[in-house]
Design an enzyme around this catalytic site. Structure first.
Site, PDB file in Angstrom:
ATOM      1  N   LYS A   1      -7.250   1.620  -5.591  1.00  0.00           N
ATOM      2  CA  LYS A   1      -7.767   1.946  -6.924  1.00  0.00           C
ATOM      3  C   LYS A   1      -6.760   2.637  -7.833  1.00  0.00           C
ATOM      4  CE  LYS A   1     -12.592   2.653  -5.768  1.00  0.00           C
ATOM      5  NZ  LYS A   1     -13.585   3.712  -5.676  1.00  0.00           N
TER       6      LYS A   1
ATOM      7  N   GLY B   1      -1.503  12.071   1.302  1.00  0.00           N
ATOM      8  CA  GLY B   1      -2.125  12.856   0.232  1.00  0.00           C
ATOM      9  C   GLY B   1      -1.214  13.970  -0.250  1.00  0.00           C
TER      10      GLY B   1
ATOM     11  N   GLY C   1       0.744   7.569   4.678  1.00  0.00           N
ATOM     12  CA  GLY C   1      -0.519   6.834   4.689  1.00  0.00           C
ATOM     13  C   GLY C   1      -0.342   5.367   5.044  1.00  0.00           C
TER      14      GLY C   1
ATOM     15  N   ARG D   1       3.542  11.989  14.473  1.00  0.00           N
ATOM     16  CA  ARG D   1       3.361  13.338  13.922  1.00  0.00           C
ATOM     17  C   ARG D   1       3.681  14.426  14.954  1.00  0.00           C
ATOM     18  NH1 ARG D   1      -1.828  12.761   9.852  1.00  0.00           N
ATOM     19  NH2 ARG D   1      -0.564  12.323   8.031  1.00  0.00           N
TER      20      ARG D   1
HETATM   21  P1  AMP Z   1      -5.087   3.297  -0.749  1.00  0.00           P
HETATM   22  O1  AMP Z   1      -5.779   4.105   0.289  1.00  0.00           O
HETATM   23  O2  AMP Z   1      -5.586   3.501  -2.134  1.00  0.00           O
HETATM   24  O3  AMP Z   1      -3.565   3.386  -0.648  1.00  0.00           O
HETATM   25  O4  AMP Z   1      -5.465   1.784  -0.451  1.00  0.00           O
HETATM   26  C1  AMP Z   1      -5.078   1.122   0.712  1.00  0.00           C
HETATM   27  C2  AMP Z   1      -5.983  -0.059   0.883  1.00  0.00           C
HETATM   28  O5  AMP Z   1      -5.874  -0.895  -0.250  1.00  0.00           O
HETATM   29  C3  AMP Z   1      -5.625  -0.906   2.082  1.00  0.00           C
HETATM   30  O6  AMP Z   1      -6.602  -0.731   3.056  1.00  0.00           O
HETATM   31  C4  AMP Z   1      -5.637  -2.325   1.519  1.00  0.00           C
HETATM   32  O7  AMP Z   1      -6.390  -3.211   2.304  1.00  0.00           O
HETATM   33  C5  AMP Z   1      -6.295  -2.166   0.166  1.00  0.00           C
HETATM   34  N1  AMP Z   1      -5.899  -3.216  -0.762  1.00  0.00           N
HETATM   35  C6  AMP Z   1      -4.661  -3.649  -1.038  1.00  0.00           C
HETATM   36  N2  AMP Z   1      -4.702  -4.687  -1.890  1.00  0.00           N
HETATM   37  C7  AMP Z   1      -5.995  -4.941  -2.145  1.00  0.00           C
HETATM   38  C8  AMP Z   1      -6.682  -5.907  -2.948  1.00  0.00           C
HETATM   39  N3  AMP Z   1      -6.017  -6.837  -3.641  1.00  0.00           N
HETATM   40  N4  AMP Z   1      -8.019  -5.851  -2.988  1.00  0.00           N
HETATM   41  C9  AMP Z   1      -8.688  -4.910  -2.283  1.00  0.00           C
HETATM   42  N5  AMP Z   1      -8.107  -3.972  -1.516  1.00  0.00           N
HETATM   43  C10 AMP Z   1      -6.776  -3.981  -1.454  1.00  0.00           C
END
Ligand code: AMP
Length: 375
Positions: A175, A352, A329, A38
């Site tokens: 999620k 974000g 991210g 960055r």
């Molecule tokens: P996000 O911040 O929503 O992009 O989520 C990223 C996170 O999702 C990472 O830290 C991953 O470890 C987690 N992740 C990816 N696949 C899975 C899974 N099958 N179950 C739980 N967490 C997950």
């Protein structure tokens, strides 16, 4: 939408004092910067300003201090690195040491702009936030987007307006609920959507599969069913890497089997990555694409046992002839981990912010720049 004012629009800056809002929110471990991307990303803007004879005062946030000075979030390591890269640039202390920054208070804006002749925003990663240093200075000073901010907006706007087709979005991460709005916005412009990561289990549940102990948002199942019924193809995994009862993430010694399974997981089993078949099939879709946007890992890639799906997608992104964009991210971290970050056409510096721009088509920080007084 009118275009953003550029550095060129600020006229002759020789002898002028420029306030630069940068995003130097770098990871710091034990007082040392572990990734200075960055800081380096802002250099084209800083060098242009300094080269024109301007004196530059930079400011940034760093982490999430609680609105008061906290040595753990001091910008000292950033200041040291910055002075190695471009000597002579001043850097203010962490903006978030003052609660008026996030509260967007006018008195803080007045203090920031005092003594400056122009404002440059190069903090793409913070431009979705209505914080004082982002939206305040353009009310008072002739303002412009820095090179980095400009490039980020150009690439992400281009994805929505004129993508080379087929346009494929690859979504992962934890999620569905966090990314629903952006998924809905993307479904308007993509030709197909690939879904992996924790969020794929809510989609698989919507198709009637049993997801065992995997991450699944029960209140989003109907929403996922509606999206699956829509006109665009949504590619879901058809095999899953799952961890059995007793297993622990990041702790292979804890035991628990790891197995390749189909899409019906037994009770107690957790889906932690897409399986190798799905990873290869997703790779085929990426290879045939004209444009690929990737946001979110395909599995818990932080645990080397479950990085296979994310690594395969990263490699497919590196190999495809498509125009490839990584949405910041965790996916940017994954691209780096798998050594392919330099093979991408664009790696966004703002996770974000890039999602917010795709979702809303604009950001508060960009609107502020467009409304700034001209020189
Ligand atoms: P996000 O911040 O929503 O992009 O989520 C990223 C996170 O999702 C990472 O830290 C991953 O470890 C987690 N992740 C990816 N696949 C899975 C899974 N099958 N179950 C739980 N967490 C997950």
């Amino acid at each position: 939408m009118s275009s953003l004012p550029r550095l060129e629009d600020l006229g002759d800056l020789a002898g002028k004092s420029v306030l630069l809002r940068a995003d130097f929110n770098v990871p710091i471990i034990d007082g040392r910067i572990s990734d200075d991307l960055r800081i380096r990303a802002a250099l084209p803007t800083i060098r242009r300003l300094v080269g024109q004879g301007a004196s530059v005062t930079a400011c940034t946030h760093l982490g999430r201090p609680d609105g008061r000075p906290d040595p753990a979030y001091s910008v000292d390591p950033v200041r040291d690195r910055l002075s190695e890269l471009v000597p002579g640039v001043e850097l203010l202390e962490n903006l978030r040491f003052d609660p008026r920054e996030t509260a967007n208070e006018g008195s803080f804006v007045e203090e920031l702009v005092k003594g400056h002749d122009a404002f440059v925003n190069d903090a793409f990663g913070a431009s979705h936030r209505a914080h004082a240093s982002i939206v305040g200075p353009p009310r008072f000073l002739p303002s412009a987007a820095g090179r980095l901010l400009h490039r980020e907006v150009e690439v992400l706007d281009g994805l929505r307006a004129t993508p080379r087709r087929p346009f494929v979005a690859v979504m992962g991460g934890s999620k569905v609920s966090d990314k629903l709005a952006v998924i809905e916005a993307l479904l308007e412009s993509v030709d197909s959507l690939i879904v992996g990561g924790g969020m794929c289990f809510t989609f698989l549940a919507a198709k009637g599969y049993s997801v065992g102990a995997s991450l699944c948002e029960d209140d989003m199942v109907d929403t996922c069913a509606r999206l699956l019924d829509g006109p665009k193809t949504i590619h879901l995994p058809y095999d899953i890497t799952a961890m059995g009862p007793g297993g622990k993430l990041m702790d292979p010694a804890a035991g628990g089997d790891v197995r390749q399974m189909g899409t019906n997981l037994p009770a107690g089993w957790t889906g932690v990555d897409i399986g190798p078949g799905s990873a290869a099939a997703f790779g085929d879709v990426i290879h045939e694409a004209g444009t690929v946007l990737w946001n979110g890992p395909m599995g818990v890639f932080e645990d080397p046992r479950f990085g296979g799906g994310t690594g395969a997608v990263a490699q497919a992104m590196a190999d495809t002839k498509a125009f490839t964009v990584v949405g910041g991210g965790d996916s940017a971290a994954a691209a780096k981990l798998f050594g392919v970050e330099h093979e991408m056409d664009h790696v966004s510096t703002g996770g974000g912010a890039s999602l917010a721009l795709i979702e809303q088509g604009d950001l508060v920080g960009l609107k502020a720049l467009r409304g700034a007084p001209s020189v």
